[in-house]
Design a protein around this motif. Structure first.
Motif, PDB file in Angstrom:
ATOM      1  N   PHE A  32       0.830  -1.202   0.000  1.00 27.60           N
ATOM      2  CA  PHE A  32       0.000   0.000   0.000  1.00 27.60           C
ATOM      3  C   PHE A  32       0.869   1.259   0.000  1.00 27.60           C
ATOM      4  CE2 PHE A  32      -2.343   3.345   2.257  1.00 27.60           C
ATOM      5  CZ  PHE A  32      -3.461   3.446   1.428  1.00 27.60           C
ATOM      6  N   LYS A  33       1.954   1.224   0.777  1.00 27.43           N
ATOM      7  CA  LYS A  33       2.869   2.374   0.882  1.00 27.43           C
ATOM      8  C   LYS A  33       3.915   2.389  -0.234  1.00 27.43           C
ATOM      9  CE  LYS A  33       2.537   2.398   5.903  1.00 27.43           C
ATOM     10  NZ  LYS A  33       3.282   2.170   7.152  1.00 27.43           N
ATOM     11  N   ARG A  34       3.906   1.334  -1.082  1.00 28.19           N
ATOM     12  CA  ARG A  34       4.860   1.176  -2.182  1.00 28.19           C
ATOM     13  C   ARG A  34       6.301   1.146  -1.681  1.00 28.19           C
ATOM     14  NH1 ARG A  34       2.396   0.898  -6.930  1.00 28.19           N
ATOM     15  NH2 ARG A  34       0.389   1.860  -7.192  1.00 28.19           N
ATOM     16  N   ILE A  35       6.508   0.359  -0.627  1.00 29.20           N
ATOM     17  CA  ILE A  35       7.846   0.116  -0.095  1.00 29.20           C
ATOM     18  C   ILE A  35       8.034  -1.393   0.025  1.00 29.20           C
ATOM     19  CG2 ILE A  35       7.966   2.306   1.164  1.00 29.20           C
ATOM     20  CD1 ILE A  35       7.311   0.750   3.731  1.00 29.20           C
ATOM     21  N   GLY A  36       9.221  -1.811   0.370  1.00 32.27           N
ATOM     22  CA  GLY A  36       9.444  -3.233   0.634  1.00 32.27           C
ATOM     23  C   GLY A  36       9.809  -4.032  -0.591  1.00 32.27           C
ATOM     24  N   ILE A  37       9.403  -5.277  -0.586  1.00 34.59           N
ATOM     25  CA  ILE A  37       9.777  -6.249  -1.609  1.00 34.59           C
ATOM     26  C   ILE A  37       8.972  -5.997  -2.889  1.00 34.59           C
ATOM     27  CG2 ILE A  37       9.959  -8.711  -2.123  1.00 34.59           C
ATOM     28  CD1 ILE A  37       9.734  -9.115   1.004  1.00 34.59           C
ATOM     29  N   PRO A  38       9.643  -5.928  -4.048  1.00 38.36           N
ATOM     30  CA  PRO A  38       8.909  -5.788  -5.312  1.00 38.36           C
ATOM     31  C   PRO A  38       7.942  -6.963  -5.507  1.00 38.36           C
ATOM     32  CG  PRO A  38      11.243  -5.415  -5.661  1.00 38.36           C
ATOM     33  CD  PRO A  38      11.090  -5.945  -4.263  1.00 38.36           C
ATOM     34  N   TYR A  39       6.811  -6.684  -6.125  1.00 35.78           N
ATOM     35  CA  TYR A  39       5.799  -7.724  -6.316  1.00 35.78           C
ATOM     36  C   TYR A  39       5.150  -7.607  -7.680  1.00 35.78           C
ATOM     37  CZ  TYR A  39       2.478  -4.022  -5.140  1.00 35.78           C
ATOM     38  OH  TYR A  39       1.759  -2.860  -5.135  1.00 35.78           O
ATOM     39  N   ILE A  40       4.402  -8.627  -8.035  1.00 37.50           N
ATOM     40  CA  ILE A  40       3.674  -8.676  -9.305  1.00 37.50           C
ATOM     41  C   ILE A  40       2.193  -8.792  -8.965  1.00 37.50           C
ATOM     42  CG2 ILE A  40       3.267 -10.026 -11.404  1.00 37.50           C
ATOM     43  CD1 ILE A  40       6.171 -11.086 -11.033  1.00 37.50           C
ATOM     44  N   LYS A  41       1.372  -8.043  -9.665  1.00 39.23           N
ATOM     45  CA  LYS A  41      -0.074  -8.099  -9.463  1.00 39.23           C
ATOM     46  C   LYS A  41      -0.695  -8.645 -10.739  1.00 39.23           C
ATOM     47  CE  LYS A  41      -3.184  -6.678  -6.485  1.00 39.23           C
ATOM     48  NZ  LYS A  41      -4.245  -6.140  -6.246  1.00 39.23           N
ATOM     49  N   ILE A  42      -1.380  -9.772 -10.638  1.00 44.37           N
ATOM     50  CA  ILE A  42      -2.086 -10.371 -11.766  1.00 44.37           C
ATOM     51  C   ILE A  42      -3.543 -10.473 -11.349  1.00 44.37           C
ATOM     52  CG2 ILE A  42      -2.283 -12.359 -13.302  1.00 44.37           C
ATOM     53  CD1 ILE A  42       0.674 -12.983 -12.562  1.00 44.37           C
ATOM     54  N   GLY A  43      -4.360  -9.573 -11.861  1.00 46.60           N
ATOM     55  CA  GLY A  43      -5.737  -9.501 -11.388  1.00 46.60           C
ATOM     56  C   GLY A  43      -5.721  -9.131  -9.915  1.00 46.60           C
ATOM     57  N   ARG A  44      -6.322  -9.969  -9.084  1.00 43.18           N
ATOM     58  CA  ARG A  44      -6.316  -9.744  -7.645  1.00 43.18           C
ATOM     59  C   ARG A  44      -5.214 -10.522  -6.940  1.00 43.18           C
ATOM     60  NH1 ARG A  44     -12.520 -10.503  -6.030  1.00 43.18           N
ATOM     61  NH2 ARG A  44     -11.521 -10.713  -3.998  1.00 43.18           N
ATOM     62  N   VAL A  46      -1.429 -11.576  -5.889  1.00 44.91           N
ATOM     63  CA  VAL A  46      -0.135 -10.955  -5.657  1.00 44.91           C
ATOM     64  C   VAL A  46       0.911 -12.056  -5.637  1.00 44.91           C
ATOM     65  CG1 VAL A  46       1.269  -9.661  -4.010  1.00 44.91           C
ATOM     66  CG2 VAL A  46      -1.128  -9.059  -4.347  1.00 44.91           C
ATOM     67  N   ARG A  47       1.986 -11.846  -6.364  1.00 44.32           N
ATOM     68  CA  ARG A  47       3.082 -12.810  -6.395  1.00 44.32           C
ATOM     69  C   ARG A  47       4.400 -12.074  -6.233  1.00 44.32           C
ATOM     70  NH1 ARG A  47      -0.683 -15.430  -5.731  1.00 44.32           N
ATOM     71  NH2 ARG A  47      -1.437 -17.238  -6.877  1.00 44.32           N
ATOM     72  N   TYR A  48       5.356 -12.755  -5.608  1.00 47.23           N
ATOM     73  CA  TYR A  48       6.700 -12.223  -5.419  1.00 47.23           C
ATOM     74  C   TYR A  48       7.666 -13.143  -6.136  1.00 47.23           C
ATOM     75  CZ  TYR A  48       4.738  -9.463  -1.571  1.00 47.23           C
ATOM     76  OH  TYR A  48       3.993  -8.583  -0.810  1.00 47.23           O
ATOM     77  N   ARG A  49       8.515 -12.575  -6.992  1.00 46.11           N
ATOM     78  CA  ARG A  49       9.516 -13.393  -7.671  1.00 46.11           C
ATOM     79  C   ARG A  49      10.592 -13.780  -6.663  1.00 46.11           C
ATOM     80  NH1 ARG A  49      11.523 -10.475 -12.994  1.00 46.11           N
ATOM     81  NH2 ARG A  49      12.326  -9.136 -11.353  1.00 46.11           N
ATOM     82  N   ILE A  50      11.044 -15.024  -6.724  1.00 40.60           N
ATOM     83  CA  ILE A  50      12.089 -15.498  -5.819  1.00 40.60           C
ATOM     84  C   ILE A  50      13.343 -14.638  -5.971  1.00 40.60           C
ATOM     85  CG2 ILE A  50      13.682 -17.418  -5.387  1.00 40.60           C
ATOM     86  CD1 ILE A  50      11.340 -19.316  -5.893  1.00 40.60           C
ATOM     87  N   TYR A  51      13.672 -14.275  -7.198  1.00 42.38           N
ATOM     88  CA  TYR A  51      14.848 -13.443  -7.440  1.00 42.38           C
ATOM     89  C   TYR A  51      14.719 -12.097  -6.722  1.00 42.38           C
ATOM     90  CZ  TYR A  51      18.260 -10.505  -9.720  1.00 42.38           C
ATOM     91  OH  TYR A  51      19.282  -9.632  -9.951  1.00 42.38           O
ATOM     92  N   ASP A  52      13.533 -11.455  -6.801  1.00 44.00           N
ATOM     93  CA  ASP A  52      13.330 -10.163  -6.140  1.00 44.00           C
ATOM     94  C   ASP A  52      13.424 -10.292  -4.624  1.00 44.00           C
ATOM     95  OD1 ASP A  52      12.986  -8.749  -8.513  1.00 44.00           O
ATOM     96  OD2 ASP A  52      10.811  -9.008  -8.508  1.00 44.00           O
TER      97      ASP A  52
END
Length: 68
Positions: A32-44, A46-52
């Motif tokens: 929500f604050k756009r901080i922290g771990i990069p993520y991917i949003k696909i529809g509803r 949320v996924r986090y790449r292992i590399y990120d």
């Protein structure tokens, strides 16, 4: 250099929470604050790449044996 396999593998927010010890509410607040771990949003979803996740943890690693 990351391989295609490691850059494409994704984790759910529950899996990231279990691996990092961060609560789901903390991960959600960070998004929500756009901080922290990069993520991917696909529809509803949320996924986090292992590399990120690995890069984020490496960037926040503190080595006590290293002198400034």
């Amino acid at each position: 250099m990351p391989t295609v396999e490691t850059t494409c593998q994704c984790l759910t927010e529950q899996e990231v929470s279990a691996r990092t010890g961060l609560s789901l509410s903390t991960l959600r607040a960070h998004r929500f604050k756009r901080i922290g771990i990069p993520y991917i949003k696909i529809g509803r979803s949320v996924r986090y790449r292992i590399y990120d996740l690995s890069a984020y943890l490496d960037a926040h690693r503190i080595d006590p044996s290293r002198i400034n």
